[in-house]
Motif scaffolding. Structure first.
Motif, short mmCIF file in Angstrom:
data_model
loop_
_atom_site.label_atom_id
_atom_site.label_comp_id
_atom_site.label_asym_id
_atom_site.label_seq_id
_atom_site.Cartn_x
_atom_site.Cartn_y
_atom_site.Cartn_z
N TRP A 252 35.79 74.21 -1.18
CA TRP A 252 35.69 75.66 -1.39
C TRP A 252 34.25 76.12 -1.19
O TRP A 252 33.99 77.12 -0.53
CB TRP A 252 36.17 75.97 -2.81
N ASP A 253 33.30 75.35 -1.73
CA ASP A 253 31.89 75.71 -1.59
C ASP A 253 31.42 75.52 -0.15
O ASP A 253 30.64 76.33 0.38
CB ASP A 253 31.04 74.83 -2.53
N ARG A 256 32.64 78.41 1.95
CA ARG A 256 31.79 79.59 1.76
C ARG A 256 30.52 79.48 2.60
O ARG A 256 30.09 80.46 3.22
CB ARG A 256 31.41 79.73 0.29
N ARG A 259 30.89 80.23 6.38
CA ARG A 259 30.97 81.66 6.72
C ARG A 259 29.59 82.28 6.85
O ARG A 259 29.43 83.31 7.53
CB ARG A 259 31.76 82.42 5.65
N ARG A 260 28.58 81.68 6.23
CA ARG A 260 27.24 82.26 6.26
C ARG A 260 26.42 81.80 7.46
O ARG A 260 25.32 82.30 7.69
CB ARG A 260 26.50 81.90 4.96
N ASP A 268 36.77 84.84 10.99
CA ASP A 268 37.38 85.03 9.68
C ASP A 268 38.64 84.18 9.53
O ASP A 268 39.56 84.55 8.82
CB ASP A 268 37.73 86.51 9.47
N ILE A 287 40.99 78.29 -0.15
CA ILE A 287 40.10 78.98 0.78
C ILE A 287 40.77 80.19 1.42
O ILE A 287 40.11 80.95 2.13
CB ILE A 287 39.55 78.03 1.86
N ARG A 289 41.39 82.55 -0.27
CA ARG A 289 40.66 83.61 -0.97
C ARG A 289 39.39 84.01 -0.23
O ARG A 289 38.80 85.05 -0.51
CB ARG A 289 40.28 83.14 -2.39
N LEU A 290 38.94 83.14 0.71
CA LEU A 290 37.68 83.36 1.40
C LEU A 290 37.85 83.84 2.84
O LEU A 290 36.97 84.51 3.37
CB LEU A 290 36.86 82.06 1.41
N TYR A 291 38.95 83.46 3.46
CA TYR A 291 39.19 83.77 4.87
C TYR A 291 40.47 84.60 5.02
O TYR A 291 41.44 84.39 4.27
CB TYR A 291 39.33 82.48 5.69
N CYS A 424 35.60 76.29 -10.65
CA CYS A 424 34.57 76.41 -9.62
C CYS A 424 33.33 77.11 -10.15
O CYS A 424 32.20 76.66 -9.91
CB CYS A 424 35.12 77.17 -8.41
N GLU A 428 29.67 75.41 -10.51
CA GLU A 428 28.52 76.03 -9.86
C GLU A 428 27.43 76.34 -10.89
O GLU A 428 26.24 76.12 -10.63
CB GLU A 428 28.98 77.30 -9.15
#
Length: 442
Positions: A252-253, A256, A259-260, A268, A287, A289-291, A424, A428
């Motif tokens: 998951w990290d 992220r 994407r940066r 996306d 993921i 949730r991220l893409y 998560c 973190e």
């Protein structure tokens, strides 16, 4: 040839010093090797060496003038230049020619050093598990245990069959420190293939583990061990930790972070190779949730299905042609080299985050690179974590995902299996981070 502290290397290095000629652009540089392996070498940097990482060079060993090696510069320091050989590693015959060009005393020195290191490590493991075992347990008082296993090759780095007869089933192989907590890495004398095919040996391992380390609050099960434990009909409950949340947090990290990256800002969507597996299916949901779109690719899917997750779209498919317009990949296949079969379908400019075990090896990565596909290795890290000695194929400051779950739960045992995002955020906050590093080229 990037060096990572404490990392295991696929190809053995020889610390021999022989004269070579380095040719690049319109220049010729006479220097000496600092070390050499089948896929790279380190050279002494001379004051006149004006060279930058990324340059392609040609190396000729003076005593083997017909052997010209094309290489890429990967590191330039004050006193050292690191090279990776292009295309394929040196063959055994070529490496032998280079090695034999060194003076006999150098070859003897290398042999003595390797023998001393190997013998010393085995003696240390034997002593720690016989004469000093009780003292180690009393001193460490481990709050957590990292329950590992290994192949024949990995086991051979720790002990020989003759020594194994005099040691207990479960061997203490490493000391782990995380902040103010201490733990131990433990592995059985049973090998991976035995645990996979013989559930009674799994039961014996886990039962003896809990007897040997009664005071441990958490026992983290590495890799495929949770599957072996379930197959042996053992319930994974406290103190056993199944560990998938740690691996999921890492990916998951990493997702992220991908994407940066500037070259992927407009992408996306992401692909999970092995998306039908136990971990893979959970990672796909995480993921999403991220893409906006996650492709769960797996040959085990019998029909294509598109699912609206509430955060994005999840496409489950076994059709490799779906990969044609994708650039970001997370590899979770059972064997890293399975990814190679998909190389013709993955477009140039793509990046694969490799979390396979065993990972995508040097030869497979070389072939993928010829298609313009990059591979980086996923790891989890923490500034206040260390393991000594490190595991084979790991840096001693990188942390297996299953162990991260155990460490987070030691801080916050109230975290439930159902709230992954809370896990998560807590991981973190505690300082754990997933990251991508370049895989070793030897």
């Amino acid at each position: 040839m990037r060096r990572m502290q404490g990392e295991y290397r696929r190809h053995m290095r020889s610390g021999i010093h022989i004269p070579v000629v380095l040719r690049y652009l319109d220049r010729t540089l006479n220097t000496d090797t600092l070390n050499i392996s089948a896929s790279g070498m380190g050279l002494r940097r001379t004051p006149e060496a004006d060279i930058e990482p990324g340059e392609t060079v040609s190396v000729v060993v003076r005593d083997c003038p017909d052997l010209s090696i094309v290489a890429k510069v990967t590191y330039v320091g004050a006193a050292r230049i690191g090279l990776n050989f292009q295309r394929v590693p040196l063959s055994d015959q070529e490496l032998s020619r280079v090695y034999l060009s060194a003076p006999r005393w150098q070859r003897l020195s290398v042999w003595v050093k390797r023998s001393a290191w190997s013998g010393g490590r085995r003696l240390a493991v034997f002593t720690a598990n016989t004469l000093l075992r009780a003292l180690i347990l009393k001193w460490v008082r481990p709050r957590f245990i990292f329950a590992a296993y290994g192949t024949q090759r990995q086991a051979a780095t720790y002990y020989s069959p003759s020594l194994a007869r005099f040691m207990p089933l479960n061997l203490i192989l490493g000391y782990i420190r995380h902040q103010d907590m201490r733990g131990l890495m433990v592995a059985p004398q049973y090998l991976e293939h035995e645990l996979q095919s013989e559930p009674p040996k799994v039961r014996h391992y886990i039962e003896q583990l809990q007897r040997d380390f009664r005071g441990a609050e958490r026992i983290a099960l590495v890799g495929r061990l949770p599957n072996f434990v379930k197959k042996a009909e053992i319930e994974i409950d406290s103190p056993l930790v199944e560990g998938s949340r740690g691996t999921r947090f890492m990916l998951w990290d990493v997702a992220r972070a991908l994407r940066r990256r500037p070259q992927y800002l407009e992408h996306d969507s992401i692909v999970v190779l092995g998306g039908a597996g136990r971990i893979g299916s959970a990672v796909c949901r995480d993921i999403a949730r991220l893409y906006a779109k996650v492709l769960a690719f797996d040959p085990r899917y019998t029909e294509e299905e598109e699912v609206e997750t509430g955060d994005g779209i999840l496409l489950r498919t076994a059709n490799p042609e779906r990969l044609a317009d994708q650039r970001l990949y997370i590899a979770l296949t059972q064997n890293g080299d399975e990814v190679l079969e998909l190389g013709p379908y993955i477009p140039s400019g793509s990046l694969i985050a490799d979390d396979t075990h065993p990972c995508i090896d040097f030869d497979a990565r070389t072939e993928l690179e010829q298609h313009g596909i990059s591979v980086e290795k996923t790891v989890l890290s923490h500034n206040e974590f260390s393991m000594w000695p490190r595991m084979p194929a790991w840096n001693n400051r990188d942390i297996p995902g299953c162990l991260v779950e155990a460490l987070v739960l030691l801080h916050h045992p109230e975290l439930t299996d159902n709230d992954f995002i809370a896990f998560c955020h807590e991981a973190e906050r505690l300082g754990f981070a997933g990251r991508l590093v370049e895989p070793l080229d030897d």
